[in-house]
Design a protein around this motif. Structure first.
Motif, PDB file in Angstrom:
ATOM      1  N   ALA A  17      -3.382  10.960  -4.846  1.00 26.91           N
ATOM      2  CA  ALA A  17      -4.238  12.142  -4.669  1.00 26.91           C
ATOM      3  C   ALA A  17      -5.708  11.802  -4.882  1.00 26.91           C
ATOM      4  O   ALA A  17      -6.598  12.348  -4.208  1.00 26.91           O
ATOM      5  N   TRP A  18      -5.992  10.870  -5.800  1.00 22.41           N
ATOM      6  CA  TRP A  18      -7.376  10.479  -6.082  1.00 22.41           C
ATOM      7  C   TRP A  18      -7.937   9.513  -5.045  1.00 22.41           C
ATOM      8  O   TRP A  18      -9.153   9.410  -4.873  1.00 22.41           O
ATOM      9  N   PHE A  19      -7.069   8.788  -4.349  1.00 17.57           N
ATOM     10  CA  PHE A  19      -7.530   7.640  -3.563  1.00 17.57           C
ATOM     11  C   PHE A  19      -8.571   8.000  -2.496  1.00 17.57           C
ATOM     12  O   PHE A  19      -9.571   7.288  -2.359  1.00 17.57           O
ATOM     13  N   PRO A  20      -8.413   9.073  -1.690  1.00 17.16           N
ATOM     14  CA  PRO A  20      -9.454   9.371  -0.696  1.00 17.16           C
ATOM     15  C   PRO A  20     -10.822   9.611  -1.321  1.00 17.16           C
ATOM     16  O   PRO A  20     -11.843   9.130  -0.802  1.00 17.16           O
ATOM     17  N   ALA A  21     -10.861  10.354  -2.439  1.00 15.73           N
ATOM     18  CA  ALA A  21     -12.144  10.615  -3.102  1.00 15.73           C
ATOM     19  C   ALA A  21     -12.740   9.339  -3.670  1.00 15.73           C
ATOM     20  O   ALA A  21     -13.958   9.115  -3.602  1.00 15.73           O
ATOM     21  N   VAL A  22     -11.898   8.456  -4.223  1.00 18.16           N
ATOM     22  CA  VAL A  22     -12.375   7.181  -4.760  1.00 18.16           C
ATOM     23  C   VAL A  22     -12.948   6.321  -3.646  1.00 18.16           C
ATOM     24  O   VAL A  22     -14.035   5.739  -3.779  1.00 18.16           O
ATOM     25  N   LEU A  23     -12.238   6.243  -2.533  1.00 15.12           N
ATOM     26  CA  LEU A  23     -12.690   5.420  -1.414  1.00 15.12           C
ATOM     27  C   LEU A  23     -14.033   5.914  -0.878  1.00 15.12           C
ATOM     28  O   LEU A  23     -14.962   5.125  -0.659  1.00 15.12           O
ATOM     29  N   ALA A  24     -14.156   7.220  -0.687  1.00 13.83           N
ATOM     30  CA  ALA A  24     -15.418   7.777  -0.190  1.00 13.83           C
ATOM     31  C   ALA A  24     -16.543   7.582  -1.192  1.00 13.83           C
ATOM     32  O   ALA A  24     -17.692   7.304  -0.819  1.00 13.83           O
ATOM     33  N   THR A  25     -16.245   7.702  -2.480  1.00 13.17           N
ATOM     34  CA  THR A  25     -17.271   7.505  -3.507  1.00 13.17           C
ATOM     35  C   THR A  25     -17.801   6.079  -3.490  1.00 13.17           C
ATOM     36  O   THR A  25     -19.013   5.851  -3.579  1.00 13.17           O
ATOM     37  N   GLY A  64     -11.626 -17.263  -9.985  1.00 15.74           N
ATOM     38  CA  GLY A  64     -10.541 -16.724  -9.175  1.00 15.74           C
ATOM     39  C   GLY A  64     -10.640 -15.245  -8.946  1.00 15.74           C
ATOM     40  O   GLY A  64     -11.691 -14.716  -8.582  1.00 15.74           O
ATOM     41  N   LEU A  65      -9.540 -14.546  -9.201  1.00 15.14           N
ATOM     42  CA  LEU A  65      -9.378 -13.143  -8.828  1.00 15.14           C
ATOM     43  C   LEU A  65      -9.862 -12.188  -9.915  1.00 15.14           C
ATOM     44  O   LEU A  65      -9.659 -12.414 -11.107  1.00 15.14           O
ATOM     45  N   MET A  66     -10.494 -11.098  -9.469  1.00 14.74           N
ATOM     46  CA  MET A  66     -10.726  -9.949 -10.333  1.00 14.74           C
ATOM     47  C   MET A  66      -9.513  -9.034 -10.174  1.00 14.74           C
ATOM     48  O   MET A  66      -9.397  -8.281  -9.204  1.00 14.74           O
ATOM     49  N   LEU A  67      -8.587  -9.133 -11.106  1.00 13.17           N
ATOM     50  CA  LEU A  67      -7.315  -8.430 -11.011  1.00 13.17           C
ATOM     51  C   LEU A  67      -7.468  -7.039 -11.636  1.00 13.17           C
ATOM     52  O   LEU A  67      -7.227  -6.840 -12.829  1.00 13.17           O
ATOM     53  N   ALA A  68      -7.891  -6.069 -10.823  1.00 14.66           N
ATOM     54  CA  ALA A  68      -8.151  -4.723 -11.323  1.00 14.66           C
ATOM     55  C   ALA A  68      -6.840  -4.030 -11.679  1.00 14.66           C
ATOM     56  O   ALA A  68      -5.915  -3.984 -10.867  1.00 14.66           O
ATOM     57  N   VAL A  69      -6.770  -3.471 -12.887  1.00 17.58           N
ATOM     58  CA  VAL A  69      -5.575  -2.783 -13.370  1.00 17.58           C
ATOM     59  C   VAL A  69      -6.007  -1.493 -14.052  1.00 17.58           C
ATOM     60  O   VAL A  69      -6.833  -1.503 -14.969  1.00 17.58           O
ATOM     61  N   GLY A  70      -5.477  -0.368 -13.595  1.00 17.61           N
ATOM     62  CA  GLY A  70      -5.803   0.929 -14.180  1.00 17.61           C
ATOM     63  C   GLY A  70      -4.647   1.498 -14.983  1.00 17.61           C
ATOM     64  O   GLY A  70      -3.495   1.084 -14.822  1.00 17.61           O
ATOM     65  N   VAL A  71      -4.962   2.462 -15.844  1.00 20.36           N
ATOM     66  CA  VAL A  71      -3.953   3.127 -16.675  1.00 20.36           C
ATOM     67  C   VAL A  71      -3.716   4.544 -16.162  1.00 20.36           C
ATOM     68  O   VAL A  71      -2.591   4.919 -15.830  1.00 20.36           O
ATOM     69  N   THR A  72      -4.767   5.350 -16.087  1.00 20.63           N
ATOM     70  CA  THR A  72      -4.629   6.715 -15.585  1.00 20.63           C
ATOM     71  C   THR A  72      -4.505   6.702 -14.061  1.00 20.63           C
ATOM     72  O   THR A  72      -4.744   5.684 -13.408  1.00 20.63           O
ATOM     73  N   GLY A  73      -4.162   7.865 -13.501  1.00 22.48           N
ATOM     74  CA  GLY A  73      -4.073   7.967 -12.046  1.00 22.48           C
ATOM     75  C   GLY A  73      -5.386   7.637 -11.379  1.00 22.48           C
ATOM     76  O   GLY A  73      -5.416   6.938 -10.348  1.00 22.48           O
ATOM     77  N   PHE A  74      -6.497   8.122 -11.928  1.00 18.44           N
ATOM     78  CA  PHE A  74      -7.801   7.835 -11.353  1.00 18.44           C
ATOM     79  C   PHE A  74      -8.093   6.342 -11.410  1.00 18.44           C
ATOM     80  O   PHE A  74      -8.526   5.744 -10.416  1.00 18.44           O
ATOM     81  N   GLU A  75      -7.860   5.710 -12.554  1.00 20.63           N
ATOM     82  CA  GLU A  75      -8.127   4.275 -12.697  1.00 20.63           C
ATOM     83  C   GLU A  75      -7.261   3.448 -11.760  1.00 20.63           C
ATOM     84  O   GLU A  75      -7.704   2.442 -11.205  1.00 20.63           O
ATOM     85  N   GLN A  76      -6.012   3.858 -11.566  1.00 18.09           N
ATOM     86  CA  GLN A  76      -5.131   3.143 -10.649  1.00 18.09           C
ATOM     87  C   GLN A  76      -5.633   3.240  -9.217  1.00 18.09           C
ATOM     88  O   GLN A  76      -5.540   2.271  -8.445  1.00 18.09           O
ATOM     89  N   ALA A  77      -6.173   4.411  -8.853  1.00 15.44           N
ATOM     90  CA  ALA A  77      -6.747   4.559  -7.514  1.00 15.44           C
ATOM     91  C   ALA A  77      -7.966   3.655  -7.346  1.00 15.44           C
ATOM     92  O   ALA A  77      -8.145   3.018  -6.295  1.00 15.44           O
ATOM     93  N   VAL A  78      -8.806   3.580  -8.368  1.00 13.68           N
ATOM     94  CA  VAL A  78      -9.982   2.710  -8.313  1.00 13.68           C
ATOM     95  C   VAL A  78      -9.544   1.248  -8.207  1.00 13.68           C
ATOM     96  O   VAL A  78     -10.090   0.470  -7.410  1.00 13.68           O
ATOM     97  N   ALA A  79      -8.554   0.855  -9.005  1.00 16.42           N
ATOM     98  CA  ALA A  79      -8.070  -0.528  -8.976  1.00 16.42           C
ATOM     99  C   ALA A  79      -7.541  -0.884  -7.589  1.00 16.42           C
ATOM    100  O   ALA A  79      -7.813  -1.977  -7.071  1.00 16.42           O
ATOM    101  N   GLN A  80      -6.808   0.029  -6.973  1.00 10.50           N
ATOM    102  CA  GLN A  80      -6.284  -0.239  -5.632  1.00 10.50           C
ATOM    103  C   GLN A  80      -7.415  -0.357  -4.612  1.00 10.50           C
ATOM    104  O   GLN A  80      -7.374  -1.207  -3.714  1.00 10.50           O
ATOM    105  N   ALA A  81      -8.449   0.470  -4.751  1.00  8.10           N
ATOM    106  CA  ALA A  81      -9.599   0.388  -3.845  1.00  8.10           C
ATOM    107  C   ALA A  81     -10.328  -0.934  -4.015  1.00  8.10           C
ATOM    108  O   ALA A  81     -10.837  -1.509  -3.042  1.00  8.10           O
ATOM    109  N   TYR A  82     -10.401  -1.447  -5.254  1.00  4.59           N
ATOM    110  CA  TYR A  82     -11.025  -2.752  -5.481  1.00  4.59           C
ATOM    111  C   TYR A  82     -10.282  -3.847  -4.727  1.00  4.59           C
ATOM    112  O   TYR A  82     -10.885  -4.784  -4.199  1.00  4.59           O
TER     113      TYR A  82
END
Length: 353
Positions: free
Chosen positions: A325-333, A141-159
């Protein structure tokens, strides 16, 4: 005897087996390859052993040569519960660890779980029901990405976002049914043995490659949004860039071996990288050789940057301010590291691209 239950997430009736007290449940071997997983290992193992599954259950941890306290944590877990078995994976590579674990497995159903994956309650029971009701060789099924820090949350949302990792159902969800691939998976061991297990050439994408061979053999891979595993994303920008550089490199290797699998989604990141590099080169040349027309080259990187900012506004609205704030950099990365790995990563086992 079965009872019909309508699942809210799939919207259609599913034939589940009779209540647990009226049936015998097959035994399951859970295989977990680990390397440098001391941070999440105890939580992951705890959730597996806490599954309310009435059949026999064993957990086989394939230990790679970790540089942290993973081995110590694993030994303590094995000492506290006889269902936990430890085996060695000298190479530390994921597919090798999976194959070692499958060879050590005692049971006919094999579930793959990673050292940073958290099974949701009822995962194993639902997986067994789907194996039986669909006749599939693999369900997931699903890879349910869950972050703790702001950076991890941005990565999880990008996933989870179509503008991040694309439209794969095991990232963004979808309707239950046959699929090209699923996250992790619960397999019939007989199929794994017949197909030779995981291809140890693939340090990444080995799950996709195996599912491709399963489908080529005429077997069924089944996706269900009800089977979700919590995934802990990378916690630093450097780790994220390395992860997706390797992902792009290995995706190119998959396409090289299976050219019929190529699609626009896989080509988009390398094409973006090419456009940005060529555009920037043209723009710099304009300042050097004095050709005004070449200034149009800057259009590609500027347009990409504006596109990332616009997508970030739309896709990060539900996040906290740090994650936004992290999301644009995460998306581009994710995009650019993936594309660079696809274009410039060394061919695995070879000397050139």
């Amino acid at each position: 005897m079965t009872e019909t239950v309508t699942e809210a997430s799939s919207g259609h009736p599913i034939e589940w087996p009779a209540p647990t007290s009226q049936r015998a449940w097959p035994s399951i071997s859970v295989v977990m390859p680990v390397l440098n997983e001391s941070r999440h290992l105890a939580e992951s193992v705890g959730e597996i052993l806490a599954q309310h599954y009435l059949g026999e259950l064993e957990l086989i941890i394939a230990l790679g040569p970790s540089r942290d306290d993973t081995d110590r944590v694993a030994r303590e877990l094995a000492a506290s519960d006889s269902r936990v078995k430890l085996v060695r994976n000298p190479t530390g590579k994921t597919p090798a660890g999976l194959n070692v674990g499958v060879l050590a497995a005692s049971h006919e159903i094999v579930a793959r779980v990673d050292g940073h994956g958290i099974l949701l309650p009822g995962y194993l029971e639902r997986a067994v029901c789907l194996l039986e009701s669909t006749g599939a060789a693999n369900v997931g099924g699903l890879m349910l990405a869950v972050g703790v820090t702001g950076f991890e949350q941005a990565v999880a949302q990008a996933y989870r976002s179509p503008v991040g990792l694309g439209g794969g159902s095991f990232h963004v969800g979808g309707v239950e049914g046959p699929a090209d691939s699923v996250y992790l998976g619960v397999f019939r061991r007989e199929v794994l043995q017949r197909l030779g297990g995981f291809n140890e050439h693939y340090q990444r994408a080995q799950d996709w490659e195996l599912n491709h061979r399963i489908r080529q053999a005429g077997e069924l891979v089944w996706f269900s949004p009800d089977l979700a595993v919590t995934y802990r994303p990378r916690s630093s920008w450097v780790e994220l860039a390395r992860q997706f550089y390797a992902t792009g490199r290995w995706r190119r290797e998959v396409i090289r071996q299976y050219p019929d699998t190529i699609c626009a989604r896989y080509l988009a990141p390398p094409l973006v990288v090419c456009a940005i590099l060529l555009g920037a080169a043209a723009g710099l040349a304009a300042a050097t050789v004095g050709v005004p027309a070449l200034l149009w080259g800057w259009l590609a990187p500027v347009a990409y940057g504006l596109g990332v900012l616009g997508a970030s506004v739309l896709q990060s609205r539900d996040l906290g301010w740090r994650a936004r704030a992290w999301f644009p950099a995460v998306l581009a990365t994710i995009h650019l590291s993936w594309g660079a790995g696809f274009l410039f990563g060394r061919r695995p086992g070879g000397r050139g691209r």
